[in-house]
Design an enzyme around this catalytic site. Structure first.
Site, PDB file in Angstrom:
ATOM      1  N   PRO A  28      14.788  55.808   8.919  1.00  0.00           N
ATOM      2  CA  PRO A  28      13.334  55.937   8.745  1.00  0.00           C
ATOM      3  C   PRO A  28      13.105  56.588   7.495  1.00  0.00           C
ATOM      4  O   PRO A  28      13.467  57.689   7.318  1.00  0.00           O
ATOM      5  CB  PRO A  28      13.061  56.559  10.222  1.00  0.00           C
ATOM      6  CG  PRO A  28      14.105  56.194  11.082  1.00  0.00           C
ATOM      7  CD  PRO A  28      15.301  56.157  10.226  1.00  0.00           C
ATOM      8  N   CYS A  29      11.700  56.467   7.145  1.00  0.00           N
ATOM      9  CA  CYS A  29      11.328  57.025   5.949  1.00  0.00           C
ATOM     10  C   CYS A  29       9.903  57.907   6.181  1.00  0.00           C
ATOM     11  O   CYS A  29       9.324  58.329   5.389  1.00  0.00           O
ATOM     12  CB  CYS A  29      11.037  55.926   4.775  1.00  0.00           C
ATOM     13  SG  CYS A  29       9.686  54.806   5.167  1.00  0.00           S
ATOM     14  N   ASN A  30       9.778  58.216   7.513  1.00  0.00           N
ATOM     15  CA  ASN A  30       8.661  59.030   7.962  1.00  0.00           C
ATOM     16  C   ASN A  30       8.143  60.206   7.408  1.00  0.00           C
ATOM     17  O   ASN A  30       7.190  60.615   7.071  1.00  0.00           O
ATOM     18  CB  ASN A  30       8.525  59.028   9.352  1.00  0.00           C
ATOM     19  CG  ASN A  30       8.568  57.888  10.202  1.00  0.00           C
ATOM     20  OD1 ASN A  30       9.717  57.247  10.427  1.00  0.00           O
ATOM     21  ND2 ASN A  30       7.375  57.292  10.498  1.00  0.00           N
ATOM     22  N   LEU A  80       9.795  61.071   4.356  1.00  0.00           N
ATOM     23  CA  LEU A  80       9.943  60.905   2.818  1.00  0.00           C
ATOM     24  C   LEU A  80       8.744  60.367   2.123  1.00  0.00           C
ATOM     25  O   LEU A  80       8.945  60.541   1.058  1.00  0.00           O
ATOM     26  CB  LEU A  80      11.253  59.966   2.834  1.00  0.00           C
ATOM     27  CG  LEU A  80      12.637  60.352   3.396  1.00  0.00           C
ATOM     28  CD1 LEU A  80      13.634  59.478   3.049  1.00  0.00           C
ATOM     29  CD2 LEU A  80      13.053  61.668   3.037  1.00  0.00           C
ATOM     30  N   ALA A  81       8.252  59.379   2.886  1.00  0.00           N
ATOM     31  CA  ALA A  81       7.276  58.499   2.115  1.00  0.00           C
ATOM     32  C   ALA A  81       6.052  59.234   1.512  1.00  0.00           C
ATOM     33  O   ALA A  81       5.400  60.008   2.211  1.00  0.00           O
ATOM     34  CB  ALA A  81       6.780  57.442   2.845  1.00  0.00           C
TER      35      ALA A  81
END
EC number: 2.1.1.37
Length: 487
Positions: free
Chosen positions: A445-447, A449-450
């Site tokens: 998951p990129c939650n 990071l994005a």
């Protein structure tokens, strides 16, 4: 006609002067590039501002003359900027253009000192788009189209942005390339490159692995990801070189309130266009909003969001891949927003085709809607076994439907819900039963990071993105077990 052209040119000059640029510089830039080339004019004027700011840096604090204009500030603006005495001219110019201070500052920091204005602006829009798909973002940003300004500017913060120490890393920062074509893309054969260093011995040989996540992550994140995956250098690729979708991702390999807000934006654009469709700055703002919201033209002065079917096609999935089975349109948007871009992944995985002509056994972590599996099928690599780990029931249903419809040769799809529940013993048991895995693939998951996720953009220490370390754990177990099985 001559009178209309002259009037149009005067409006463009006035717009740039109101942005704080000197009149003589504006006129010269327009003469060089033509009034319609707004990007070139803007870049040139910002370069003038940066050069002048550098030459007069020592005099800025004592001088209220022309240098204020070259730094993108009027005298009244400078009084308002007293809390920010060390900001660079480029940041001030972006703020003057209407970009929020914090977003402009983050973009400049992540893109680097030598990045062009177009690249910085592209970062800002990419971050804004990512924010719309982030369930954890709680402060929506609503730009207002205005014929007198490029973008309405919100109130400036009362103090400097304090870096989030959770994002920091002592490891060397990995820079994003420009253009973002990794080690090469098919339509740019002259730009093909090799890995800068050989793969370490520990990473050589099967089982192979493929890891993906967002390219624009907090400082130090990709350096840490690389260090945990045997020191292999990431390959950063923008999917725009493979399809019509721009998706900047990094690869290491051997609830959406969206619909209502999007409707508000399409209505706002319609009203602005009906009122004034000739102002160049209004036109540019509208194009930027269309990119940000994934809007397409559907009639005169009318734009509308992409439908799920259209997004499926852009991302390389089969028609109706996410449709049916009780899945709502909101579910489809969310699932597609978190998926692989199939064409890009297929290009990378194409090297496996000659290695596994009789079929491949895959451990698919964070499977999503099966982007990796669809890519393998596109390459006509038979899938004998898929062990899939995916927490979303909606996504599991989509992948299971794909598997059943395509009738894979092995007809073995094993599903797990929680990657943390897939313990070492279970992994080894699966490998003993099916003879190991040939490929471990996934993107955690990129939650955290994005883009512009200001609430929980805490890097790999975040609750969701820390699941990257589960990818590393499982990959390590698979490779150690495979080494023992080869003895």
């Amino acid at each position: 006609t001559s009178s209309e052209a002259s009037s149009s040119k005067s409006k463009v000059i006035d717009q740039f002067i109101r942005m704080g640029f000197p009149e003589e510089s504006v006129i010269k830039a327009i003469q060089d590039y033509g009034e319609e080339n707004i990007d070139e004019i803007t870049n040139t004027l910002l370069n003038y501002a940066e050069a002048e700011s550098t030459n007069n840096n020592s005099n800025l604090s004592d001088n209220n003359g022309d240098s204020n204009h070259y730094s993108g500030l009027s005298s009244s603006d400078e009084e308002n900027e007293i809390n920010y005495p060390h900001e660079e001219g480029r940041l001030q110019a972006l703020i003057k253009m209407g970009y929020p201070r914090e977003e402009a500052s983050i973009a400049i920091e992540r893109c680097g000192e030598n990045a062009g204005v177009a690249e910085v602006v592209d970062f800002i829009f990419a971050a804004q788009m990512a924010r719309e798909f982030d369930e954890f973002y709680a402060e929506p940003y609503e730009p207002i189209i205005n014929s007198n300004k490029r973008r309405a500017c919100s109130e400036p913060p009362t103090r400097r942005r304090i870096p989030n120490t959770a994002m920091a890393s002592d490891e060397e920062l990995i820079r994003l390339p420009n253009p973002m074509i990794g080690f090469g893309v098919p339509n740019e054969p002259g730009l093909m490159t090799q890995r800068p260093v050989p793969l370490p011995d520990v990473a050589r040989g099967p089982p192979y692995f493929y890891y993906e996540n967002v390219a624009i992550a907090p400082k130090g994140v990709w350096a840490k990801i690389s260090s945990k995956l045997y020191g292999i250098k990431p390959e950063f690729v923008d999917s725009q070189y493979f399809c019509a979708a721009a998706r900047k991702r990094g690869y290491i390999h051997k609830a959406l309130p969206w619909a209502e807000r999007c409707a508000q934006m399409t209505n706002k654009i319609r009203k602005v266009l009906e009122k004034d469709d000739k102002n160049l700055f209004v036109q540019k703002e509208i194009i930027e909003q269309c990119k940000r919201w994934n809007l397409v033209w559907v009639g005169k002065n009318k734009v509308a969001p992409l439908e799920p079917d259209e997004i499926e096609k852009l991302l390389g999935f089969p028609k109706d891949h996410t449709r049916g089975g009780g899945i709502t349109k909101t579910d489809r948007y969310k699932s597609l927003g978190n998926s692989f871009q199939v064409d890009t992944v297929a290009y990378h995985l194409s090297v496996l085709k000659h290695l596994f002509p009789k079929g491949i056994k895959v451990l698919s972590l964070f499977s999503g809607i099966g982007g990796g599996e669809v890519a393998l099928r596109r390459l006509q690599i038979p899938m004998k076994v898929i062990v899939s780990v995916e927490i979303s029931e909606v996504n599991r249903n989509i992948l299971r439907s794909f598997w059943e419809e395509t009738k894979q040769m092995g007809d073995v799809l094993i599903e797990f819900k929680d990657v943390q529940a897939l313990d070492d013993h279970k992994i080894e048991e699966l490998m003993d039963h099916y003879g190991g895995f040939d490929l471990v693939i996934g993107g955690s998951p990129c939650n955290n990071l994005a883009g512009a996720n200001r609430v929980s953009r805490t890097g790999l220490e975040g609750d969701q993105s820390s699941l990257f370390f589960e990818f590393c754990r499982i990959l390590d177990v698979v490779r150690r077990k495979a080494a023992r099985m080869r003895r």
